[in-house]
Design an enzyme around this catalytic site. Sequence first.
Site, PDB file in Angstrom:
ATOM      1  N   THR A  97       0.850  -1.189   0.000  1.00  0.00           N
ATOM      2  CA  THR A  97       0.000   0.000   0.000  1.00  0.00           C
ATOM      3  C   THR A  97       0.884   1.237   0.000  1.00  0.00           C
ATOM      4  O   THR A  97       1.915   1.279   0.686  1.00  0.00           O
ATOM      5  CB  THR A  97      -0.944   0.016   1.224  1.00  0.00           C
ATOM      6  OG1 THR A  97      -1.759   1.190   1.185  1.00  0.00           O
ATOM      7  CG2 THR A  97      -0.181  -0.011   2.537  1.00  0.00           C
TER       8      THR A  97
ATOM      9  N   HIS B  14       2.282 -11.388  14.388  1.00  0.00           N
ATOM     10  CA  HIS B  14       3.313 -11.881  15.299  1.00  0.00           C
ATOM     11  C   HIS B  14       3.041 -13.312  15.756  1.00  0.00           C
ATOM     12  O   HIS B  14       3.901 -13.951  16.396  1.00  0.00           O
ATOM     13  CB  HIS B  14       3.395 -10.960  16.530  1.00  0.00           C
ATOM     14  CG  HIS B  14       4.760 -10.897  17.154  1.00  0.00           C
ATOM     15  ND1 HIS B  14       5.769 -11.784  16.849  1.00  0.00           N
ATOM     16  CD2 HIS B  14       5.284 -10.066  18.089  1.00  0.00           C
ATOM     17  CE1 HIS B  14       6.849 -11.492  17.554  1.00  0.00           C
ATOM     18  NE2 HIS B  14       6.573 -10.449  18.314  1.00  0.00           N
TER      19      HIS B  14
END
Length: 424
Positions: free
Chosen positions: A342, A395
């Site tokens: 992006t 994560h």
Amino acid sequence: MKEIVVPELAESITEGTVAEWLVQKGEKVEKGDAILELETDKVNVEVNSDFTGVLAEVLVEEGDDVEVGDVIAKIDENGEAGGSSSESSEETVEKEEKKEEPSTEKQAEEKKEEPAKEEKEETDATDQPVASPATRKRARELGIDLNDIKPKDPVGRISKEDVEAAASQKAEGSKAKSSKKEETSEKTEFDKPVEREKLSRRRQTIAKRLVEVQQEAAMLTTFNEVDMTNIMKLRSERKDEFLDKHGVKLGFMSFFTKAVVGALKEFPLVNSEIQGKEVVKKKFYDIGMAVSTEEGLVVPVVRDADRLSFAGIEKEVGDLAKKARDGKLTLDDLSGGSFTITNGGIFGSLLSTPILNSPQVGILGMHTIQKRPVVMPDDSIEVRPMMYLALSYDHRIIDGREAVQFLVRVKEMIEDPYDLLLEG
């Protein structure tokens, strides 16, 4: 009567919202004609008629939510525009019954009046404005009633120009009333005037998914900065030759896409997703490119980016961006994807934290290029064009070490674009 149902849209899409009826009740349709525009979570799709006939019944209104398999309309294959075969047969039966009844003076008078009455009904039924489907659609978009338009065409056919002219007149009238409307606006929980607008289905879906990502994924972002000196120099040297040879401009997206693909090959977990208790490592490189449109953010996908040349990537990115702006993206353009890029820099963003495009576990955020003083290896200070990069990652399966190394690898390849070109 033949039923029109909401067709299968895509594997992950089971419902939509009626955006606009392209054909009105009583109008003639041919098999394959688009009769309805449906807004889904990703794109707007047209529902086509499987039959030829007249749109006899409309079972859902604009703004209604429908699911795959729902009956939304009925087509009368024997009907005629402005009426239906069932109505015609009922009128015939009534006429025959009246003929069989004993004749009286009152009945004789009624029979004299019937032809004139029937003639008027027939005129009313067929007295429809003459206009092409495209003109009718434009009139609906502008909120113009075709019956209120006096066509310039001597034959009586209404053109798009007639519709646009009527819309202009309507707009001028609305301006005159605007100040009065502001004075009489309803009081709400706010002390000052407000405007309420229903969220589109797409905007609702975007909001829902963004919240879900933040609730489900252990999202973390790592940052770095990249010196754009060499890549800008290379573009300056090759841009004219590149344009002449390939017919497309050499932009930054091809360099970043190639760098991302190279880094993904070195760190495959960033190109994966979680499915239940399994990690699915993808051996393909379909890179999503986030594009901002009036209806919200969409992410069309550049397929097999690892197999495309720089020119191939630039052409594909340009084509997808144009389709997004024109509202012509298909479900295939938006499905899949293994990693997303992006670029908030086109809007002037200096630094941001991109949100994951679920079920992907990584997204790279590019930002605006800004000249800043940089300490060089020999301790001298130079003004360099710098860009902040941000990598958001899940994560749960990507450790900080891998995320940081992935972003450093992207930085290294961007700062050495000549090597990137050679590795291609």
